[in-house]
Design a protein around this motif. Structure first.
Motif, PDB file in Angstrom:
ATOM      1  N   GLY A 220      10.214   7.011  -3.709  1.00 39.58           N
ATOM      2  CA  GLY A 220       8.793   6.667  -3.712  1.00 39.58           C
ATOM      3  C   GLY A 220       8.578   5.178  -3.604  1.00 39.58           C
ATOM      4  O   GLY A 220       7.687   4.712  -2.880  1.00 39.58           O
TER       5      GLY A 220
ATOM      6  N   VAL B 152       5.591   8.728  -7.558  1.00 40.79           N
ATOM      7  CA  VAL B 152       4.362   7.956  -7.778  1.00 40.79           C
ATOM      8  C   VAL B 152       4.671   6.727  -8.634  1.00 40.79           C
ATOM      9  O   VAL B 152       4.187   5.618  -8.368  1.00 40.79           O
TER      10      VAL B 152
ATOM     11  N   ASN C 229      -2.682   1.943 -12.207  1.00 35.06           N
ATOM     12  CA  ASN C 229      -1.483   2.616 -12.704  1.00 35.06           C
ATOM     13  C   ASN C 229      -1.798   3.462 -13.937  1.00 35.06           C
ATOM     14  O   ASN C 229      -1.344   4.607 -14.053  1.00 35.06           O
TER      15      ASN C 229
ATOM     16  N   THR D 265       5.210   2.564 -15.235  1.00 36.86           N
ATOM     17  CA  THR D 265       5.671   3.257 -14.031  1.00 36.86           C
ATOM     18  C   THR D 265       6.850   4.176 -14.355  1.00 36.86           C
ATOM     19  O   THR D 265       7.003   5.227 -13.746  1.00 36.86           O
TER      20      THR D 265
ATOM     21  N   PHE E 139       4.902  11.174  -1.403  1.00 33.16           N
ATOM     22  CA  PHE E 139       4.989  12.524  -1.964  1.00 33.16           C
ATOM     23  C   PHE E 139       5.941  13.415  -1.165  1.00 33.16           C
ATOM     24  O   PHE E 139       6.699  14.201  -1.746  1.00 33.16           O
TER      25      PHE E 139
ATOM     26  N   LEU F 255      -3.750   6.617 -12.880  1.00 33.39           N
ATOM     27  CA  LEU F 255      -2.861   7.611 -12.273  1.00 33.39           C
ATOM     28  C   LEU F 255      -1.973   8.283 -13.319  1.00 33.39           C
ATOM     29  O   LEU F 255      -1.702   9.484 -13.241  1.00 33.39           O
TER      30      LEU F 255
END
Length: 379
Positions: A75, A264, A207, A46, A131, A210
Protein backbone atom coordinates in the motif's frame (compact mmCIF):
# COMPACT_ATOMS: atom_id res chain seq x y z
CA UNK A 1 -39.84 -7.90 26.87
CA UNK A 2 -36.80 -8.35 29.14
CA UNK A 3 -33.86 -6.02 28.90
CA UNK A 4 -30.40 -7.55 28.81
CA UNK A 5 -28.72 -5.31 31.38
CA UNK A 6 -25.25 -6.77 30.79
CA UNK A 7 -25.49 -6.33 27.02
CA UNK A 8 -26.64 -2.72 27.40
CA UNK A 9 -23.86 -1.99 29.90
CA UNK A 10 -21.28 -3.60 27.62
CA UNK A 11 -22.50 -1.56 24.65
CA UNK A 12 -22.34 1.65 26.65
CA UNK A 13 -18.84 0.77 27.87
CA UNK A 14 -17.69 0.11 24.29
CA UNK A 15 -19.11 3.40 23.04
CA UNK A 16 -17.45 5.19 25.95
CA UNK A 17 -14.15 3.57 24.94
CA UNK A 18 -14.49 4.90 21.39
CA UNK A 19 -15.37 8.36 22.74
CA UNK A 20 -12.33 8.44 25.04
CA UNK A 21 -10.03 7.30 22.24
CA UNK A 22 -11.47 9.92 19.87
CA UNK A 23 -11.03 12.62 22.50
CA UNK A 24 -7.40 11.60 23.00
CA UNK A 25 -6.49 11.45 19.30
CA UNK A 26 -8.55 14.34 17.93
CA UNK A 27 -8.41 16.84 20.81
CA UNK A 28 -5.84 16.13 23.52
CA UNK A 29 -2.81 15.15 21.44
CA UNK A 30 -3.12 17.95 18.82
CA UNK A 31 -3.49 20.54 21.58
CA UNK A 32 -0.60 19.32 23.73
CA UNK A 33 2.08 18.20 21.24
CA UNK A 34 4.20 20.18 18.82
CA UNK A 35 3.99 19.36 15.12
CA UNK A 36 7.08 17.10 15.18
CA UNK A 37 5.70 14.88 17.95
CA UNK A 38 2.20 14.97 16.47
CA UNK A 39 3.60 13.76 13.16
CA UNK A 40 5.22 10.89 15.06
CA UNK A 41 1.83 10.01 16.57
CA UNK A 42 0.37 10.10 13.07
CA UNK A 43 3.03 7.61 11.98
CA UNK A 44 2.16 5.37 14.93
CA UNK A 45 -1.51 5.49 13.96
CA UNK A 46 -0.70 4.18 10.48
CA UNK A 47 0.56 1.00 12.14
CA UNK A 48 -2.77 0.74 13.96
CA UNK A 49 -4.46 -0.16 10.66
CA UNK A 50 -2.34 -3.31 10.49
CA UNK A 51 -3.03 -4.05 14.17
CA UNK A 52 -6.80 -3.74 13.60
CA UNK A 53 -6.50 -6.11 10.66
CA UNK A 54 -4.68 -8.60 12.90
CA UNK A 55 -7.46 -8.34 15.49
CA UNK A 56 -9.92 -9.41 12.80
CA UNK A 57 -7.66 -12.02 11.24
CA UNK A 58 -5.88 -13.44 14.28
CA UNK A 59 -8.00 -12.51 17.28
CA UNK A 60 -11.41 -13.36 15.84
CA UNK A 61 -10.51 -15.60 12.90
CA UNK A 62 -7.69 -17.57 14.51
CA UNK A 63 -5.38 -16.93 11.52
CA UNK A 64 -1.94 -15.74 12.64
CA UNK A 65 -0.27 -13.86 9.81
CA UNK A 66 3.39 -12.97 10.19
CA UNK A 67 3.44 -11.15 6.88
CA UNK A 68 1.24 -8.10 7.37
CA UNK A 69 4.23 -5.93 6.59
CA UNK A 70 3.90 -7.17 3.00
CA UNK A 71 0.49 -5.55 2.60
CA UNK A 72 1.49 -2.46 4.58
CA UNK A 73 4.48 -2.03 2.28
CA UNK A 74 2.54 -2.67 -0.93
CA UNK A 75 0.00 0.00 0.00
CA UNK A 76 2.83 2.38 0.81
CA UNK A 77 4.66 1.67 -2.44
CA UNK A 78 1.49 2.21 -4.50
CA UNK A 79 1.07 5.68 -2.99
CA UNK A 80 4.80 6.44 -3.10
CA UNK A 81 4.99 5.59 -6.81
CA UNK A 82 2.36 8.20 -7.63
CA UNK A 83 4.04 10.82 -5.45
CA UNK A 84 7.45 10.04 -6.97
CA UNK A 85 6.16 10.37 -10.53
CA UNK A 86 4.62 13.73 -9.64
CA UNK A 87 7.98 14.87 -8.26
CA UNK A 88 9.78 13.60 -11.39
CA UNK A 89 8.28 15.89 -14.02
CA UNK A 90 10.60 16.84 -16.92
CA UNK A 91 11.26 20.31 -15.55
CA UNK A 92 12.32 19.11 -12.08
CA UNK A 93 14.51 16.36 -13.55
CA UNK A 94 16.01 18.28 -16.48
CA UNK A 95 19.57 17.74 -15.18
CA UNK A 96 19.17 13.96 -15.49
CA UNK A 97 20.35 11.94 -18.44
CA UNK A 98 16.72 10.98 -19.03
CA UNK A 99 14.34 13.68 -17.77
CA UNK A 100 10.85 12.67 -16.66
CA UNK A 101 11.72 9.47 -14.79
CA UNK A 102 12.51 9.00 -11.06
CA UNK A 103 16.07 9.84 -10.08
CA UNK A 104 16.99 6.32 -8.92
CA UNK A 105 16.05 4.98 -12.37
CA UNK A 106 18.36 7.49 -14.00
CA UNK A 107 21.18 6.52 -11.62
CA UNK A 108 20.69 2.88 -12.65
CA UNK A 109 20.84 3.85 -16.34
CA UNK A 110 17.21 3.22 -17.20
CA UNK A 111 16.12 5.27 -20.20
CA UNK A 112 12.35 4.77 -20.00
CA UNK A 113 9.71 4.37 -17.34
CA UNK A 114 8.86 0.68 -16.73
CA UNK A 115 5.43 -0.30 -18.00
CA UNK A 116 4.01 -1.23 -14.57
CA UNK A 117 4.72 2.32 -13.38
CA UNK A 118 2.47 3.92 -16.02
CA UNK A 119 -0.90 3.52 -14.17
CA UNK A 120 0.55 5.39 -11.20
CA UNK A 121 0.57 8.65 -13.11
CA UNK A 122 -3.12 8.89 -12.13
CA UNK A 123 -4.15 9.44 -8.50
CA UNK A 124 -7.48 7.55 -8.83
CA UNK A 125 -5.68 4.54 -10.30
CA UNK A 126 -3.06 4.74 -7.55
CA UNK A 127 -5.78 4.77 -4.88
CA UNK A 128 -7.46 1.77 -6.51
CA UNK A 129 -4.09 -0.01 -6.58
CA UNK A 130 -3.66 0.64 -2.82
CA UNK A 131 -6.62 -1.69 -2.26
CA UNK A 132 -6.39 -3.92 -5.33
CA UNK A 133 -2.73 -4.98 -5.32
CA UNK A 134 -2.52 -6.13 -1.65
CA UNK A 135 -6.07 -7.51 -1.79
CA UNK A 136 -5.30 -9.55 -4.90
CA UNK A 137 -2.10 -10.95 -3.40
CA UNK A 138 -3.95 -11.87 -0.18
CA UNK A 139 -6.75 -13.47 -2.22
CA UNK A 140 -4.34 -15.61 -4.24
CA UNK A 141 -2.23 -16.57 -1.24
CA UNK A 142 -5.22 -17.28 1.00
CA UNK A 143 -7.11 -19.18 -1.69
CA UNK A 144 -4.10 -21.35 -2.49
CA UNK A 145 -3.48 -22.23 1.18
CA UNK A 146 -6.90 -22.26 2.82
CA UNK A 147 -8.46 -24.41 0.08
CA UNK A 148 -5.83 -27.00 0.95
CA UNK A 149 -6.53 -26.56 4.67
CA UNK A 150 -3.11 -25.13 5.42
CA UNK A 151 -3.34 -23.23 8.70
CA UNK A 152 -1.85 -22.72 12.10
CA UNK A 153 1.91 -22.45 12.37
CA UNK A 154 2.39 -23.57 8.76
CA UNK A 155 0.41 -20.61 7.45
CA UNK A 156 2.32 -18.24 9.74
CA UNK A 157 5.67 -19.53 8.43
CA UNK A 158 4.55 -19.23 4.80
CA UNK A 159 3.46 -15.61 5.27
CA UNK A 160 6.82 -14.91 6.88
CA UNK A 161 8.53 -16.44 3.86
CA UNK A 162 6.46 -14.23 1.53
CA UNK A 163 7.64 -11.16 3.47
CA UNK A 164 11.26 -12.24 3.06
CA UNK A 165 10.84 -12.99 -0.66
CA UNK A 166 9.21 -9.64 -1.40
CA UNK A 167 11.94 -7.79 0.52
CA UNK A 168 14.65 -9.52 -1.50
CA UNK A 169 12.75 -8.81 -4.73
CA UNK A 170 12.41 -5.09 -3.97
CA UNK A 171 16.06 -4.74 -2.99
CA UNK A 172 17.25 -6.73 -6.00
CA UNK A 173 15.31 -4.66 -8.54
CA UNK A 174 17.00 -1.42 -7.57
CA UNK A 175 16.48 0.28 -10.90
CA UNK A 176 12.70 -0.13 -10.76
CA UNK A 177 11.97 0.03 -7.02
CA UNK A 178 14.73 2.19 -5.51
CA UNK A 179 16.38 -0.83 -3.91
CA UNK A 180 17.36 -0.74 -0.27
CA UNK A 181 16.88 3.03 -0.09
CA UNK A 182 13.29 2.77 -1.27
CA UNK A 183 11.32 5.61 -2.81
CA UNK A 184 12.30 8.91 -1.20
CA UNK A 185 11.92 12.66 -1.60
CA UNK A 186 8.10 12.67 -1.79
CA UNK A 187 7.14 16.32 -1.62
CA UNK A 188 3.76 17.11 -3.16
CA UNK A 189 0.30 15.66 -3.74
CA UNK A 190 -1.34 17.24 -6.81
CA UNK A 191 0.81 20.31 -6.24
CA UNK A 192 0.03 20.48 -2.52
CA UNK A 193 3.23 20.69 -0.45
CA UNK A 194 3.18 17.84 2.06
CA UNK A 195 6.09 19.24 4.08
CA UNK A 196 4.32 22.25 5.56
CA UNK A 197 2.93 22.24 9.11
CA UNK A 198 -0.59 22.82 7.80
CA UNK A 199 -0.35 19.79 5.53
CA UNK A 200 0.92 17.65 8.40
CA UNK A 201 -2.03 18.68 10.58
CA UNK A 202 -4.51 17.90 7.81
CA UNK A 203 -2.95 14.51 7.07
CA UNK A 204 -3.00 13.67 10.77
CA UNK A 205 -6.75 14.29 11.01
CA UNK A 206 -7.42 12.48 7.71
CA UNK A 207 -5.47 9.53 9.06
CA UNK A 208 -7.48 9.62 12.32
CA UNK A 209 -10.78 9.76 10.40
CA UNK A 210 -9.81 6.78 8.23
CA UNK A 211 -8.71 4.87 11.31
CA UNK A 212 -12.04 5.35 13.08
CA UNK A 213 -13.83 4.49 9.85
CA UNK A 214 -11.88 1.21 9.71
CA UNK A 215 -12.70 0.47 13.35
CA UNK A 216 -16.41 1.11 12.84
CA UNK A 217 -16.41 -1.06 9.71
CA UNK A 218 -14.79 -3.93 11.61
CA UNK A 219 -17.17 -3.43 14.54
CA UNK A 220 -20.15 -3.64 12.18
CA UNK A 221 -18.76 -6.82 10.58
CA UNK A 222 -18.31 -8.43 13.99
CA UNK A 223 -21.94 -7.65 14.88
CA UNK A 224 -23.21 -9.49 11.80
CA UNK A 225 -23.61 -13.21 11.24
CA UNK A 226 -20.17 -13.28 9.69
CA UNK A 227 -18.68 -12.17 13.01
CA UNK A 228 -20.34 -15.08 14.80
CA UNK A 229 -19.03 -17.45 12.14
CA UNK A 230 -15.53 -16.06 12.63
CA UNK A 231 -15.62 -16.85 16.34
CA UNK A 232 -17.09 -20.28 15.69
CA UNK A 233 -14.44 -20.98 13.05
CA UNK A 234 -11.69 -19.96 15.46
CA UNK A 235 -12.93 -22.23 18.25
CA UNK A 236 -14.52 -25.17 16.40
CA UNK A 237 -13.54 -25.09 12.73
CA UNK A 238 -14.75 -28.63 11.99
CA UNK A 239 -18.21 -27.92 13.40
CA UNK A 240 -18.57 -24.89 11.14
CA UNK A 241 -17.49 -26.96 8.16
CA UNK A 242 -19.90 -29.77 9.04
CA UNK A 243 -22.69 -27.20 9.36
CA UNK A 244 -22.41 -26.52 5.65
CA UNK A 245 -20.26 -23.37 5.59
CA UNK A 246 -17.18 -23.03 3.41
CA UNK A 247 -14.52 -22.31 5.99
CA UNK A 248 -11.91 -21.55 3.34
CA UNK A 249 -14.00 -18.70 1.92
CA UNK A 250 -14.49 -17.23 5.39
CA UNK A 251 -10.74 -17.30 5.98
CA UNK A 252 -9.98 -15.77 2.59
CA UNK A 253 -12.43 -12.91 3.22
CA UNK A 254 -11.02 -11.93 6.60
CA UNK A 255 -7.44 -12.32 5.36
CA UNK A 256 -8.13 -10.01 2.39
CA UNK A 257 -9.86 -7.54 4.73
CA UNK A 258 -6.81 -7.47 7.02
CA UNK A 259 -4.53 -6.99 4.01
CA UNK A 260 -6.52 -4.02 2.71
CA UNK A 261 -6.59 -2.38 6.13
CA UNK A 262 -2.81 -2.74 6.38
CA UNK A 263 -2.44 -1.26 2.89
CA UNK A 264 -4.41 1.86 3.87
CA UNK A 265 -2.00 2.32 6.77
CA UNK A 266 0.97 1.98 4.41
CA UNK A 267 -0.46 4.57 2.02
CA UNK A 268 -0.99 7.05 4.85
CA UNK A 269 2.53 6.33 6.10
CA UNK A 270 3.99 7.29 2.71
CA UNK A 271 1.98 10.52 2.73
CA UNK A 272 2.92 11.55 6.26
CA UNK A 273 6.52 10.41 6.45
CA UNK A 274 7.50 11.13 2.85
CA UNK A 275 9.20 7.88 1.85
CA UNK A 276 8.71 4.12 1.62
CA UNK A 277 11.41 1.47 1.79
CA UNK A 278 11.69 -2.34 1.98
CA UNK A 279 12.47 -2.05 5.70
CA UNK A 280 8.68 -1.80 6.24
CA UNK A 281 7.93 -4.90 4.18
CA UNK A 282 10.05 -7.61 5.77
CA UNK A 283 9.82 -9.98 8.70
CA UNK A 284 10.75 -7.56 11.51
CA UNK A 285 7.93 -5.01 10.92
CA UNK A 286 5.47 -7.86 10.41
CA UNK A 287 6.32 -9.32 13.82
CA UNK A 288 6.16 -5.86 15.39
CA UNK A 289 2.60 -5.50 14.07
CA UNK A 290 1.69 -8.74 15.84
CA UNK A 291 3.19 -7.25 19.02
CA UNK A 292 0.96 -4.16 18.65
CA UNK A 293 -2.15 -6.34 18.51
CA UNK A 294 -0.98 -8.61 21.35
CA UNK A 295 -0.11 -5.75 23.72
CA UNK A 296 -3.38 -3.94 23.06
CA UNK A 297 -5.47 -7.11 23.15
CA UNK A 298 -6.07 -9.31 20.14
CA UNK A 299 -9.81 -9.29 20.74
CA UNK A 300 -10.17 -5.52 21.01
CA UNK A 301 -10.23 -3.02 18.14
CA UNK A 302 -9.69 -0.15 20.56
CA UNK A 303 -6.90 -2.05 22.30
CA UNK A 304 -5.10 -2.47 18.95
CA UNK A 305 -4.87 1.31 18.59
CA UNK A 306 -3.62 1.76 22.15
CA UNK A 307 -1.14 -1.06 21.64
CA UNK A 308 0.24 0.62 18.50
CA UNK A 309 0.59 3.94 20.30
CA UNK A 310 2.17 2.55 23.47
CA UNK A 311 4.64 0.16 21.84
CA UNK A 312 5.81 2.69 19.24
CA UNK A 313 6.05 5.46 21.83
CA UNK A 314 8.08 3.13 24.04
CA UNK A 315 10.23 2.25 21.05
CA UNK A 316 10.92 5.95 20.40
CA UNK A 317 11.64 6.78 24.04
CA UNK A 318 13.81 3.71 24.64
CA UNK A 319 15.81 4.25 21.43
CA UNK A 320 16.46 7.89 22.38
CA UNK A 321 17.31 7.17 26.02
CA UNK A 322 18.88 3.70 25.83
CA UNK A 323 20.11 3.28 22.23
CA UNK A 324 21.92 0.03 23.02
CA UNK A 325 19.17 -1.59 25.09
CA UNK A 326 15.88 -0.51 23.53
CA UNK A 327 15.36 -3.76 21.60
CA UNK A 328 15.68 -5.74 24.83
CA UNK A 329 13.26 -3.38 26.60
CA UNK A 330 10.65 -3.78 23.85
CA UNK A 331 11.09 -7.56 24.02
CA UNK A 332 10.67 -7.47 27.81
CA UNK A 333 7.47 -5.45 27.41
CA UNK A 334 6.05 -7.96 24.94
CA UNK A 335 7.02 -11.02 27.01
CA UNK A 336 5.58 -9.47 30.18
CA UNK A 337 2.25 -8.82 28.52
CA UNK A 338 2.07 -12.29 26.95
CA UNK A 339 3.02 -14.08 30.17
CA UNK A 340 1.02 -12.11 32.73
CA UNK A 341 -1.74 -10.46 30.67
CA UNK A 342 -2.51 -12.79 27.75
CA UNK A 343 -5.50 -10.67 26.71
CA UNK A 344 -3.44 -7.48 26.58
CA UNK A 345 -4.40 -4.06 27.87
CA UNK A 346 -8.02 -4.63 26.93
CA UNK A 347 -8.06 -7.75 29.10
CA UNK A 348 -6.67 -5.80 32.06
CA UNK A 349 -9.43 -3.23 31.68
CA UNK A 350 -12.10 -5.89 31.31
CA UNK A 351 -10.93 -7.79 34.38
CA UNK A 352 -10.12 -4.90 36.72
CA UNK A 353 -10.85 -1.45 35.33
CA UNK A 354 -14.52 -1.97 34.56
CA UNK A 355 -15.04 -3.47 38.02
CA UNK A 356 -13.43 -0.46 39.72
CA UNK A 357 -15.56 1.97 37.70
CA UNK A 358 -18.74 0.04 38.51
CA UNK A 359 -17.87 0.01 42.21
CA UNK A 360 -17.19 3.75 42.21
CA UNK A 361 -20.48 4.37 40.38
CA UNK A 362 -22.39 2.39 42.99
CA UNK A 363 -20.71 4.32 45.79
CA UNK A 364 -21.64 7.67 44.26
CA UNK A 365 -25.19 6.52 43.60
CA UNK A 366 -25.73 5.23 47.15
CA UNK A 367 -27.84 7.65 49.25
CA UNK A 368 -26.11 9.08 52.32
CA UNK A 369 -26.80 7.24 55.55
CA UNK A 370 -29.28 8.93 57.92
CA UNK A 371 -27.73 10.53 60.98
CA UNK A 372 -29.37 9.10 64.14
CA UNK A 373 -31.12 11.63 66.40
CA UNK A 374 -29.41 12.28 69.73
CA UNK A 375 -30.86 10.48 72.71
CA UNK A 376 -32.61 12.46 75.41
CA UNK A 377 -31.42 12.01 78.94
CA UNK A 378 -33.96 10.61 81.34
CA UNK A 379 -35.30 13.16 83.82
Amino acid sequence: MKLDIKAIAGRHSELAGYAVLALLIVVVLPLTLDIFRLNLIGKYLTYAFAAIGLVMCWGYGGILSLGQGVFFGLGGYCMAMFLKLEASDPISTKIQSTPGIPDFMDWNQLTALPLFWEPFRSLPLALIAVFLVPGLLAFLLGGALFKRRVGGVYFAIITQAVALILTILIIGQQGMTGGVNGITDLKTLLGWDLRTDGAKYILYFVNAALLFGAMLLCRWILKTKFGLLLLAMRDKEDRVRFSGYDVANLKVFVFVLAAMLSAVGGAMFALQVGFMSPSFVGIVPSIEMVIFAAVGGRLSLIGAVYGSLIVNYGKTVFSETFPELWLFLIAALFLSVVMFFPNGLAGIWKDHGARIVARARRMWARPPAAVPAPRRKAA
